[in-house]
Write a protein that holds these residues in place. Structure first.
Motif, PDB file in Angstrom:
ATOM      1  N   ASP A 102       0.810  -1.218   0.000  1.00 23.11           N
ATOM      2  CA  ASP A 102       0.000   0.000   0.000  1.00 23.11           C
ATOM      3  C   ASP A 102       0.843   1.268   0.000  1.00 23.11           C
ATOM      4  OD1 ASP A 102      -2.316  -1.413  -0.126  1.00 23.11           O
ATOM      5  OD2 ASP A 102      -2.780  -1.270   2.031  1.00 23.11           O
ATOM      6  N   ASP A 103       1.976   1.252   0.706  1.00 19.46           N
ATOM      7  CA  ASP A 103       2.809   2.455   0.731  1.00 19.46           C
ATOM      8  C   ASP A 103       3.398   2.743  -0.650  1.00 19.46           C
ATOM      9  OD1 ASP A 103       4.304   0.152   0.906  1.00 19.46           O
ATOM     10  OD2 ASP A 103       5.900   1.058   2.122  1.00 19.46           O
ATOM     11  N   LEU A 104       3.776   1.698  -1.384  1.00 17.08           N
ATOM     12  CA  LEU A 104       4.279   1.892  -2.748  1.00 17.08           C
ATOM     13  C   LEU A 104       3.168   2.368  -3.685  1.00 17.08           C
ATOM     14  CD1 LEU A 104       6.580  -1.230  -3.121  1.00 17.08           C
ATOM     15  CD2 LEU A 104       7.285   1.141  -2.919  1.00 17.08           C
ATOM     16  N   MET A 105       1.962   1.818  -3.495  1.00 22.84           N
ATOM     17  CA  MET A 105       0.842   2.238  -4.326  1.00 22.84           C
ATOM     18  C   MET A 105       0.501   3.708  -4.076  1.00 22.84           C
ATOM     19  SD  MET A 105      -3.040   0.730  -4.548  1.00 22.84           S
ATOM     20  CE  MET A 105      -3.420   1.237  -2.896  1.00 22.84           C
ATOM     21  N   LYS A 106       0.514   4.126  -2.814  1.00 22.10           N
ATOM     22  CA  LYS A 106       0.215   5.522  -2.498  1.00 22.10           C
ATOM     23  C   LYS A 106       1.285   6.451  -3.074  1.00 22.10           C
ATOM     24  CE  LYS A 106      -0.738   8.639   1.364  1.00 22.10           C
ATOM     25  NZ  LYS A 106      -0.373   9.749   0.579  1.00 22.10           N
ATOM     26  N   ALA A 107       2.563   6.062  -2.964  1.00 21.31           N
ATOM     27  CA  ALA A 107       3.639   6.890  -3.521  1.00 21.31           C
ATOM     28  C   ALA A 107       3.503   7.006  -5.033  1.00 21.31           C
ATOM     29  CB  ALA A 107       5.000   6.296  -3.153  1.00 21.31           C
ATOM     30  N   TYR A 108       3.162   5.897  -5.692  1.00 22.08           N
ATOM     31  CA  TYR A 108       2.993   5.935  -7.148  1.00 22.08           C
ATOM     32  C   TYR A 108       1.805   6.799  -7.549  1.00 22.08           C
ATOM     33  CZ  TYR A 108       1.768   4.600 -11.851  1.00 22.08           C
ATOM     34  OH  TYR A 108       1.426   4.654 -13.170  1.00 22.08           O
ATOM     35  N   PHE A 109       0.672   6.655  -6.858  1.00 22.76           N
ATOM     36  CA  PHE A 109      -0.509   7.445  -7.209  1.00 22.76           C
ATOM     37  C   PHE A 109      -0.300   8.929  -6.944  1.00 22.76           C
ATOM     38  CE2 PHE A 109      -3.407   3.540  -6.785  1.00 22.76           C
ATOM     39  CZ  PHE A 109      -3.278   3.280  -8.142  1.00 22.76           C
ATOM     40  N   ALA A 114       0.681  14.207  -9.434  1.00 25.82           N
ATOM     41  CA  ALA A 114       1.504  15.404  -9.609  1.00 25.82           C
ATOM     42  C   ALA A 114       2.003  15.512 -11.051  1.00 25.82           C
ATOM     43  CB  ALA A 114       2.680  15.377  -8.640  1.00 25.82           C
ATOM     44  N   TRP A 115       2.372  14.379 -11.645  1.00 22.36           N
ATOM     45  CA  TRP A 115       2.827  14.387 -13.040  1.00 22.36           C
ATOM     46  C   TRP A 115       1.702  14.849 -13.950  1.00 22.36           C
ATOM     47  CZ3 TRP A 115       1.422  12.453 -17.680  1.00 22.36           C
ATOM     48  CH2 TRP A 115       2.366  12.453 -18.693  1.00 22.36           C
ATOM     49  N   PHE A 116       0.484  14.337 -13.718  1.00 25.11           N
ATOM     50  CA  PHE A 116      -0.636  14.701 -14.571  1.00 25.11           C
ATOM     51  C   PHE A 116      -1.020  16.162 -14.392  1.00 25.11           C
ATOM     52  CE2 PHE A 116      -5.035  14.977 -15.969  1.00 25.11           C
ATOM     53  CZ  PHE A 116      -4.931  14.367 -17.207  1.00 25.11           C
ATOM     54  N   ALA A 117      -0.901  16.677 -13.165  1.00 27.86           N
ATOM     55  CA  ALA A 117      -1.204  18.089 -12.941  1.00 27.86           C
ATOM     56  C   ALA A 117      -0.243  18.981 -13.712  1.00 27.86           C
ATOM     57  CB  ALA A 117      -1.140  18.410 -11.452  1.00 27.86           C
ATOM     58  N   LYS A 118       0.987  18.511 -13.887  1.00 25.90           N
ATOM     59  CA  LYS A 118       1.980  19.341 -14.574  1.00 25.90           C
ATOM     60  C   LYS A 118       1.984  19.113 -16.086  1.00 25.90           C
ATOM     61  CE  LYS A 118       6.801  20.718 -14.202  1.00 25.90           C
ATOM     62  NZ  LYS A 118       8.061  20.502 -13.499  1.00 25.90           N
ATOM     63  N   TYR A 119       1.919  17.857 -16.529  1.00 24.84           N
ATOM     64  CA  TYR A 119       2.095  17.545 -17.946  1.00 24.84           C
ATOM     65  C   TYR A 119       0.840  17.007 -18.629  1.00 24.84           C
ATOM     66  CZ  TYR A 119       6.956  17.582 -16.447  1.00 24.84           C
ATOM     67  OH  TYR A 119       8.157  17.938 -15.901  1.00 24.84           O
ATOM     68  N   GLY A 120      -0.161  16.624 -17.885  1.00 24.89           N
ATOM     69  CA  GLY A 120      -1.316  15.964 -18.470  1.00 24.89           C
ATOM     70  C   GLY A 120      -2.166  16.894 -19.329  1.00 24.89           C
ATOM     71  N   ASP A 121      -2.892  16.323 -20.258  1.00 23.05           N
ATOM     72  CA  ASP A 121      -3.820  17.043 -21.152  1.00 23.05           C
ATOM     73  C   ASP A 121      -3.142  18.119 -21.982  1.00 23.05           C
ATOM     74  OD1 ASP A 121      -5.974  15.549 -20.414  1.00 23.05           O
ATOM     75  OD2 ASP A 121      -6.673  16.959 -18.889  1.00 23.05           O
TER      76      ASP A 121
END
Length: 159
Positions: A102-109, A114-121
């Motif tokens: 779960d800790d790895l899943m939370k870090a990935y999500f 954050a990546w999508f907020a910066k580069y997405g769409d």
């Protein structure tokens, strides 16, 4: 010494120091002083002015900022790839006990959000100027309506 100093032990110690002394001397006198002082194993670029620090007619500054933006994007892409791989390996290793990952899943999500907020769409028009405008528009939206994803307020606040 705690052990008996017979001739074999003395011979082995002398042989060890005969081999080790030149190697240690060369390492301490030549190798270590000439090593690069930074702990990085990849190329480090100097940070250039960002797009908001460039004049509108400064093409060189814009190009440098765009190259730095693309390098930063590729680094963040690799970070996401590593986080996703770690999570997938954890799930594969633990099988039914996915709660251990779960800790790895939370870090990935969190990183992917954050990546999508910066580069997405952004589509094919991915450059530093469009990313800066996206950031500006997002900040204006959050000032008027609250954080993105929380729903719109009924009455916009005065900025």
């Amino acid at each position: 010494m705690a052990e008996k100093d017979n001739s074999f032990v003395k011979f082995m110690n002398n042989l060890y120091y005969a081999v080790d002394a030149p190697v240690t001397y060369i390492r301490e006198k030549f190798i270590v002083p000439n090593q690069k002082k930074y702990p990085w194993y990849h190329q480090q670029y100097r940070r250039v002015p960002t797009i908001d620090e460039c004049y509108t007619d400064d093409i060189v500054c814009y190009t440098e900022a765009n190259c730095q933006f693309m390098r930063d994007k590729s680094v963040e892409d690799e970070i996401l790839f590593i986080l996703r791989s770690r999570y997938e390996h954890c799930v594969f290793y633990h099988g039914d006990d996915r709660h251990l990952c779960d800790d790895l899943m939370k870090a990935y999500f969190d990183a992917s959000a954050a990546w999508f907020a910066k580069y997405g769409d952004m589509g094919i028009a991915l450059n530093v100027k469009n990313a800066y405008m996206k950031q500006k528009h997002r900040m204006i939206w959050e000032r008027r309506h609250g954080p993105v994803g929380s729903g719109m307020r009924s009455q916009p606040t005065e900025a």
